[in-house]
Write an enzyme that holds these catalytic residues in place. Sequence first.
Site, PDB file in Angstrom:
ATOM      1  N   ASP A  26       0.831  -1.214   0.000  1.00  0.00           N
ATOM      2  CA  ASP A  26       0.000   0.000   0.000  1.00  0.00           C
ATOM      3  C   ASP A  26       0.865   1.263   0.000  1.00  0.00           C
ATOM      4  O   ASP A  26       1.986   1.253   0.492  1.00  0.00           O
ATOM      5  CB  ASP A  26      -0.928  -0.021   1.223  1.00  0.00           C
ATOM      6  CG  ASP A  26      -2.087   0.956   1.074  1.00  0.00           C
ATOM      7  OD1 ASP A  26      -2.371   1.378  -0.070  1.00  0.00           O
ATOM      8  OD2 ASP A  26      -2.701   1.301   2.100  1.00  0.00           O
ATOM      9  N   HIS A  43       2.374   3.280  -8.956  1.00  0.00           N
ATOM     10  CA  HIS A  43       2.134   1.856  -9.245  1.00  0.00           C
ATOM     11  C   HIS A  43       3.290   1.285 -10.055  1.00  0.00           C
ATOM     12  O   HIS A  43       3.731   0.157  -9.805  1.00  0.00           O
ATOM     13  CB  HIS A  43       0.816   1.681 -10.007  1.00  0.00           C
ATOM     14  CG  HIS A  43      -0.388   2.121  -9.227  1.00  0.00           C
ATOM     15  ND1 HIS A  43      -0.596   1.766  -7.912  1.00  0.00           N
ATOM     16  CD2 HIS A  43      -1.467   2.888  -9.580  1.00  0.00           C
ATOM     17  CE1 HIS A  43      -1.735   2.310  -7.491  1.00  0.00           C
ATOM     18  NE2 HIS A  43      -2.284   2.985  -8.478  1.00  0.00           N
ATOM     19  N   LEU A 137      10.680 -20.549  -4.337  1.00  0.00           N
ATOM     20  CA  LEU A 137       9.642 -19.714  -3.734  1.00  0.00           C
ATOM     21  C   LEU A 137       8.322 -19.820  -4.504  1.00  0.00           C
ATOM     22  O   LEU A 137       8.312 -19.763  -5.738  1.00  0.00           O
ATOM     23  CB  LEU A 137      10.129 -18.255  -3.769  1.00  0.00           C
ATOM     24  CG  LEU A 137       9.133 -17.178  -3.343  1.00  0.00           C
ATOM     25  CD1 LEU A 137       8.979 -17.160  -1.825  1.00  0.00           C
ATOM     26  CD2 LEU A 137       9.583 -15.800  -3.833  1.00  0.00           C
TER      27      LEU A 137
HETATM   28  C1  IPE Z   1      -5.529  -2.791  -0.279  1.00  0.00           C
HETATM   29  O1  IPE Z   1      -5.116  -1.485  -0.498  1.00  0.00           O
HETATM   30  C2  IPE Z   1      -5.467  -3.572  -1.528  1.00  0.00           C
HETATM   31  C3  IPE Z   1      -4.164  -3.669  -2.180  1.00  0.00           C
HETATM   32  C4  IPE Z   1      -3.007  -3.247  -1.731  1.00  0.00           C
HETATM   33  C5  IPE Z   1      -4.201  -4.297  -3.440  1.00  0.00           C
HETATM   34  P1  IPE Z   1      -6.148  -0.283  -0.549  1.00  0.00           P
HETATM   35  O2  IPE Z   1      -5.328   0.935  -0.562  1.00  0.00           O
HETATM   36  O3  IPE Z   1      -7.098  -0.477  -1.664  1.00  0.00           O
HETATM   37  O4  IPE Z   1      -6.915  -0.447   0.830  1.00  0.00           O
HETATM   38  P2  IPE Z   1      -7.994   0.483   1.532  1.00  0.00           P
HETATM   39  O5  IPE Z   1      -9.197   0.493   0.650  1.00  0.00           O
HETATM   40  O6  IPE Z   1      -7.386   1.824   1.670  1.00  0.00           O
HETATM   41  O7  IPE Z   1      -8.259  -0.156   2.840  1.00  0.00           O
HETATM   42  C1  IPE Z   2      -1.617   0.168  -3.348  1.00  0.00           C
HETATM   43  O1  IPE Z   2      -1.373   1.528  -3.366  1.00  0.00           O
HETATM   44  C2  IPE Z   2      -1.799  -0.395  -4.729  1.00  0.00           C
HETATM   45  C3  IPE Z   2      -3.172  -0.830  -5.037  1.00  0.00           C
HETATM   46  C4  IPE Z   2      -4.176  -0.788  -4.241  1.00  0.00           C
HETATM   47  C5  IPE Z   2      -3.380  -1.336  -6.368  1.00  0.00           C
HETATM   48  P1  IPE Z   2      -2.559   2.566  -3.371  1.00  0.00           P
HETATM   49  O2  IPE Z   2      -2.933   2.856  -4.775  1.00  0.00           O
HETATM   50  O3  IPE Z   2      -3.666   2.108  -2.510  1.00  0.00           O
HETATM   51  O4  IPE Z   2      -1.847   3.828  -2.740  1.00  0.00           O
HETATM   52  P2  IPE Z   2      -2.487   4.867  -1.728  1.00  0.00           P
HETATM   53  O5  IPE Z   2      -2.999   4.080  -0.558  1.00  0.00           O
HETATM   54  O6  IPE Z   2      -3.580   5.582  -2.457  1.00  0.00           O
HETATM   55  O7  IPE Z   2      -1.348   5.758  -1.370  1.00  0.00           O
HETATM   56 MG    MG Z   3      -4.081   2.400  -0.538  1.00  0.00          MG
END
Ligand code: IPE
Ligand code: IPE
Ligand code: MG
Length: 254
Positions: A26, A43, A137
Site C-alpha cells: 500500500d 504503481h 519460492l
Molecule cells: C488494499 O489497499 C489492496 C491492495 C493493496 C491491493 P487499498 O489501498 O485499496 O486499501 P484500503 O481500501 O485503503 O483499505
Molecule cells: C496500493 O497503493 C496499490 C493498489 C491498491 C493497487 P494505493 O494505490 O492504494 O496507494 P495509496 O494508498 O492511495 O497511497
Molecule cells: Mg491504498
Amino acid sequence: MALFKSSTRSIPNVDDVPRHVAIIMDGNGRWATSRMLPRVAGHAKGVDTVREVVEACASRGVQFLTLFAFSSENWRRPADEVSMLMRLFVSALEREVDKLARNGIRLKVVGDLQAFEPRLRELIAAGVEKTAGNDGLTLTIAANYGGRWDVLQAMRALLEKRPELAANPEAIGEDELAGHLAMAYAPEPDLFIRTGGEQRISNFLLWQLAYTELYFTDKFWPDFDAQALEQAFESFRMRERRFGQTSAQVAASS
Ligand code: IPE
Ligand code: IPE
Ligand code: MG
C-alpha cells in the site's frame, strides 16, 4: 485433535525467516502524489519493489510470498486508474514470467479472475503453467481477491463437491472448508506486512490471518526494499507466538 494444525504454531528459531509472508503493498498513490507525480507513477515504481522483494524473499529462503495486488474493492477506483493497473499487470507478466521461470519461482494467482480481460487471463494461465514445476519460492499474486469472497467460494465449492453436507452441517469441519480456499496449497502466513501506514486488513486473507504476526510500516510501497523487509523479519523474530497457550507452556515445549 487437529487443534494446532497450523504449520506456524511453533516459535520460530531466532535465525528463522518466516515460511510464508503475506504483504499488502500500500501507498503507491501517496508516494506519487507526494512527488507531484500521477498516481500511476507510484504503481509503476511499485512493480520495481515487487521485483526486489521477490528476490530478497527467494534468497532468504522464504517458501511462500503472497502479494495483494488488486482487491475486490479496488474496482471502485476511477476507471482510468483501474485500466492502468490492468495494463501494468499485463506488462509485468509479459516481462517477468521468463525470469521467474528461470529462477525456480512458482507463480500462482488467486482471486476471481473471471472479471479480467481475456488477454490478462491468458497471460496469468500461461505464467502459472510455465512455472508450475518449479520448487523454489511460491509467489502468489492476489488479484481481484477478497477474503470474504474466498470463504464464500470455498463453501460453495465444498457443497458442490459434497452436496450431502448441506443436510448435515455439523459434519463440516475447518479442514474441509480450508481445503477449498484459494490458497489451500500454502500454510497460513507467519508474517503479514502492510506498508503505507494504514493499520487494517482490507479484506485480505481473512481466514488465514487468524494467528499471523502483523507488522505495519509507514513506508510507502515504492520505498520498501530488501532492508525494510529485513527489519520486518527482525520484528518477527522478536515475537512470541503462543497460539492461545501461556508463555511458560511455550517455553516448556520449545
Ligand atoms: C488494499 O489497499 C489492496 C491492495 C493493496 C491491493 P487499498 O489501498 O485499496 O486499501 P484500503 O481500501 O485503503 O483499505
Ligand atoms: C496500493 O497503493 C496499490 C493498489 C491498491 C493497487 P494505493 O494505490 O492504494 O496507494 P495509496 O494508498 O492511495 O497511497
Ligand atoms: Mg491504498
